[in-house]
Design a protein around this motif. Structure first.
Motif, mmCIF file in Angstrom:
data_model
loop_
_atom_site.group_PDB
_atom_site.id
_atom_site.type_symbol
_atom_site.label_atom_id
_atom_site.label_comp_id
_atom_site.label_asym_id
_atom_site.label_seq_id
_atom_site.Cartn_x
_atom_site.Cartn_y
_atom_site.Cartn_z
ATOM 1 N N ALA A 8 0.852 -1.194 0.000
ATOM 2 C CA ALA A 8 0.000 0.000 0.000
ATOM 3 C C ALA A 8 0.885 1.241 0.000
ATOM 4 C CB ALA A 8 -0.926 -0.016 1.207
ATOM 5 N N CYS A 9 1.884 1.234 -0.868
ATOM 6 C CA CYS A 9 2.847 2.353 -0.898
ATOM 7 C C CYS A 9 2.528 3.346 -2.003
ATOM 8 C CB CYS A 9 4.264 1.819 -1.051
ATOM 9 S SG CYS A 9 4.844 0.998 0.435
ATOM 10 N N ASN A 10 1.372 3.175 -2.634
ATOM 11 C CA ASN A 10 0.854 4.099 -3.636
ATOM 12 C C ASN A 10 1.583 3.997 -4.975
ATOM 13 O OD1 ASN A 10 -1.169 5.778 -4.384
ATOM 14 N ND2 ASN A 10 -0.506 7.537 -3.190
ATOM 15 N N GLY A 11 1.199 4.864 -5.918
ATOM 16 C CA GLY A 11 1.550 4.675 -7.324
ATOM 17 C C GLY A 11 3.017 4.757 -7.674
ATOM 18 N N VAL A 12 3.838 5.311 -6.788
ATOM 19 C CA VAL A 12 5.283 5.327 -7.047
ATOM 20 C C VAL A 12 5.995 4.352 -6.103
ATOM 21 C CG1 VAL A 12 7.391 6.736 -6.962
ATOM 22 C CG2 VAL A 12 5.305 7.664 -8.010
ATOM 23 N N GLY A 13 5.604 4.367 -4.816
ATOM 24 C CA GLY A 13 6.274 3.514 -3.834
ATOM 25 C C GLY A 13 6.088 2.031 -4.100
ATOM 26 N N THR A 14 4.877 1.637 -4.502
ATOM 27 C CA THR A 14 4.619 0.212 -4.752
ATOM 28 C C THR A 14 5.457 -0.337 -5.917
ATOM 29 O OG1 THR A 14 2.465 0.094 -3.677
ATOM 30 C CG2 THR A 14 2.810 -1.413 -5.519
ATOM 31 N N PRO A 15 5.438 0.295 -7.099
ATOM 32 C CA PRO A 15 6.288 -0.262 -8.164
ATOM 33 C C PRO A 15 7.774 -0.194 -7.833
ATOM 34 C CG PRO A 15 5.313 1.828 -8.854
ATOM 35 C CD PRO A 15 4.616 1.398 -7.597
ATOM 36 N N ARG A 16 8.147 0.825 -7.043
ATOM 37 C CA ARG A 16 9.571 0.909 -6.674
ATOM 38 C C ARG A 16 9.980 -0.335 -5.880
ATOM 39 N NH1 ARG A 16 12.391 4.125 -1.841
ATOM 40 N NH2 ARG A 16 14.538 3.727 -2.450
ATOM 41 N N ILE A 17 9.187 -0.729 -4.880
ATOM 42 C CA ILE A 17 9.530 -1.914 -4.080
ATOM 43 C C ILE A 17 9.509 -3.162 -4.956
ATOM 44 C CG2 ILE A 17 8.728 -3.450 -2.230
ATOM 45 C CD1 ILE A 17 7.937 -1.083 -0.624
ATOM 46 N N LEU A 18 8.476 -3.289 -5.785
ATOM 47 C CA LEU A 18 8.377 -4.494 -6.625
ATOM 48 C C LEU A 18 9.561 -4.586 -7.585
ATOM 49 C CD1 LEU A 18 4.528 -4.470 -7.418
ATOM 50 C CD2 LEU A 18 5.743 -5.915 -5.770
ATOM 51 N N TRP A 45 -0.160 15.243 -7.784
ATOM 52 C CA TRP A 45 -0.206 14.643 -6.440
ATOM 53 C C TRP A 45 -0.898 13.298 -6.445
ATOM 54 C CZ3 TRP A 45 -3.981 18.221 -7.764
ATOM 55 C CH2 TRP A 45 -3.669 19.574 -7.639
ATOM 56 N N HIS A 46 -1.608 12.972 -7.497
ATOM 57 C CA HIS A 46 -2.382 11.723 -7.523
ATOM 58 C C HIS A 46 -1.641 10.724 -8.399
ATOM 59 C CE1 HIS A 46 -6.054 14.574 -6.867
ATOM 60 N NE2 HIS A 46 -5.326 14.422 -5.772
ATOM 61 N N LEU A 47 -1.309 9.571 -7.830
ATOM 62 C CA LEU A 47 -0.379 8.641 -8.483
ATOM 63 C C LEU A 47 -1.109 7.335 -8.755
ATOM 64 C CD1 LEU A 47 2.412 9.256 -5.811
ATOM 65 C CD2 LEU A 47 2.093 10.504 -7.969
ATOM 66 N N VAL A 62 -3.244 -2.675 -2.585
ATOM 67 C CA VAL A 62 -4.445 -1.878 -2.267
ATOM 68 C C VAL A 62 -4.082 -0.393 -2.268
ATOM 69 C CG1 VAL A 62 -5.806 -3.592 -1.023
ATOM 70 C CG2 VAL A 62 -4.012 -2.385 0.183
ATOM 71 N N ASP A 63 -3.752 0.138 -3.418
ATOM 72 C CA ASP A 63 -3.476 1.578 -3.506
ATOM 73 C C ASP A 63 -3.740 2.048 -4.933
ATOM 74 O OD1 ASP A 63 -1.144 1.086 -5.072
ATOM 75 O OD2 ASP A 63 0.020 0.737 -3.250
ATOM 76 N N GLY A 64 -3.389 3.291 -5.221
ATOM 77 C CA GLY A 64 -3.706 3.884 -6.526
ATOM 78 C C GLY A 64 -3.031 3.187 -7.688
ATOM 79 N N VAL A 76 -11.549 12.382 -10.981
ATOM 80 C CA VAL A 76 -11.925 12.841 -9.636
ATOM 81 C C VAL A 76 -10.774 12.551 -8.675
ATOM 82 C CG1 VAL A 76 -14.432 12.551 -9.848
ATOM 83 C CG2 VAL A 76 -13.031 10.640 -9.109
ATOM 84 N N ASN A 77 -10.779 13.246 -7.547
ATOM 85 C CA ASN A 77 -9.768 12.954 -6.524
ATOM 86 C C ASN A 77 -9.822 11.467 -6.164
ATOM 87 O OD1 ASN A 77 -8.703 15.540 -6.259
ATOM 88 N ND2 ASN A 77 -10.360 16.156 -4.909
ATOM 89 N N PRO A 78 -8.662 10.820 -6.019
ATOM 90 C CA PRO A 78 -8.652 9.350 -6.000
ATOM 91 C C PRO A 78 -8.848 8.682 -4.646
ATOM 92 C CG PRO A 78 -6.412 10.160 -5.976
ATOM 93 C CD PRO A 78 -7.303 11.380 -6.014
ATOM 94 N N THR A 79 -8.666 9.423 -3.546
ATOM 95 C CA THR A 79 -8.513 8.723 -2.268
ATOM 96 C C THR A 79 -9.764 7.968 -1.824
ATOM 97 O OG1 THR A 79 -6.865 10.375 -1.732
ATOM 98 C CG2 THR A 79 -7.539 8.937 0.043
ATOM 99 N N PRO A 80 -10.975 8.509 -1.987
ATOM 100 C CA PRO A 80 -12.143 7.689 -1.624
ATOM 101 C C PRO A 80 -12.194 6.377 -2.408
ATOM 102 C CG PRO A 80 -12.779 9.981 -1.857
ATOM 103 C CD PRO A 80 -11.365 9.883 -2.359
ATOM 104 N N THR A 81 -11.775 6.417 -3.678
ATOM 105 C CA THR A 81 -11.764 5.177 -4.476
ATOM 106 C C THR A 81 -10.696 4.215 -3.963
ATOM 107 O OG1 THR A 81 -12.495 6.466 -6.372
ATOM 108 C CG2 THR A 81 -11.672 4.260 -6.831
#
Ligand SMILES: Cc1cc2nc3c(=O)[nH]c(=O)nc-3n(C[C@H](O)[C@H](O)[C@H](O)COP(=O)(O)OP(=O)(O)OC[C@H]3O[C@@H](n4cnc5c(N)ncnc54)[C@H](O)[C@@H]3O)c2cc1C
Length: 264
Positions: A2-12, A195-197, A227-229, A238-243
């Motif tokens: 759940a590291c979001n759109g940059v952190g998750t692919p970076r770890i993978l 800001w939305h990744l 489980v992140d963007g 639309v702003n992504p966080t509720p999704t």
């Protein structure tokens, strides 16, 4: 994950092994690809009358008028408008100076009074679409303090998103002029956006073209869920966080329901 759109692919991408030489869960080669932002246009109108807008709630109105595809507009998908309240005292000074509307020296106070409490505007949140060349990779040189390669981002604004932005600015200008604005200015896309990744480990039923399945589990690694963007397939305008929150609940619910056979 759940590291979001940059952190998750970076770890993978950093998690290489003999079984996953191109990064964990990356048999498809899709990890890091299809990075999407929300290209954002800001359009401001200046009015003769005081509006008192800074006293109201922020983002009081939203419009989905241009959200769905209408091919006559020259682009796919669409955007939403958020109608912003007017700026208050300090932000008028800062914004006005930055936009060159309030000079120093003679005329400073008159220019300030001319726009103070007399502006309002719209923001357009555009739906970026997935493009494989917009991506997160690992920087060949830059590392963090632990010596782990940093993410590197390559992104080019697509022609589709640029057309959408141009259309959004033109319609917002129509709206503000119809409301009586004597002048309209805009920034498109705003330079401080991004800001939305989203999109860099996308969801799908086909393991060759997606990273996680339709309930968030990696196609390759059966005890890995995202489980992140990064699992978004398009960015939605639309702003992504509720999704993201809804997806996290949905994936958790799927895990609970499938507990007996979760890793099969
Ligand atoms: C200035 C700004 C304004 C925003 N405004 C809005 C808004 O108005 N509406 C909206 O919907 N969204 C907004 N967003 C986006 C919103 O913040 C994100 O969508 C949301 O935070 C995503 O939640 P997340 O938990 O998936 O990821 P994040 O909140 O990004 O959390 C990811 C976490 O993973 C951690 N992490 C990353 N890599 C590693 C690692 N290698 N090891 C350990 N930990 C790691 C990070 O430190 C972070 O704590 C805004 C974002 C910014 C930056």
């Amino acid at each position: 994950m759940a590291c979001n759109g940059v952190g998750t692919p970076r770890i993978l991408l950093n998690s290489v092994s003999a079984r996953f030489p191109h990064g964990l869960a990356n048999t498809s080669g899709q990890v890091g690809r299809n990075l999407m932002f929300h290209p954002y246009a800001s359009i401001t109108g200046y009015f003769d009358d005081e509006l008192d807008g800074e006293r109201g709630p922020d983002n009081a109105y939203w419009s989905h008028e241009f959200y769905e595809t209408d091919t006559s507009r020259g682009f796919l998908r669409g955007f939403i408008y958020e109608f912003n309240r007017g700026t208050a005292t300090a932000s008028t000074a800062i914004g006005g100076l930055a936009a060159g509307r309030i000079p120093w020296g003679g005329g400073h106070h008159d220019a300030y009074r001319r726009i103070h409490r007399r502006s309002t505007g719209l923001g357009a949140i555009c739906e970026d679409l997935p493009e494989p060349h917009n991506r997160v990779t690992l920087d060949p040189i830059l590392k963090d303090i632990h010596g782990i390669p940093a993410p590197r981002i390559d992104y080019t604004l697509s022609e589709n998103s640029q057309r959408m932005l141009d259309f959004a600015v033109a319609r917002a200008t129509d709206i503000l002029k119809a409301a009586g604005a004597y002048d309209v200015e805009f920034e498109s896309p705003i330079p401080r956006g991004g800001w939305h990744l989203m999109g860099t480990a996308r969801m799908g039923t086909n393991p060759e073209t997606s990273v996680v399945n339709e309930w968030g589990r990696s196609h390759d690694v059966k005890n890995l869920f995202i489980v992140d963007g990064s699992i978004f397939t398009t960015s939605a305008g639309v702003n992504p966080t509720p999704t993201i929150q809804a997806l996290a609940l949905y994936v958790a619910d799927q895990m609970k329901q499938r507990l007996a056979t979760l890793f099969d």
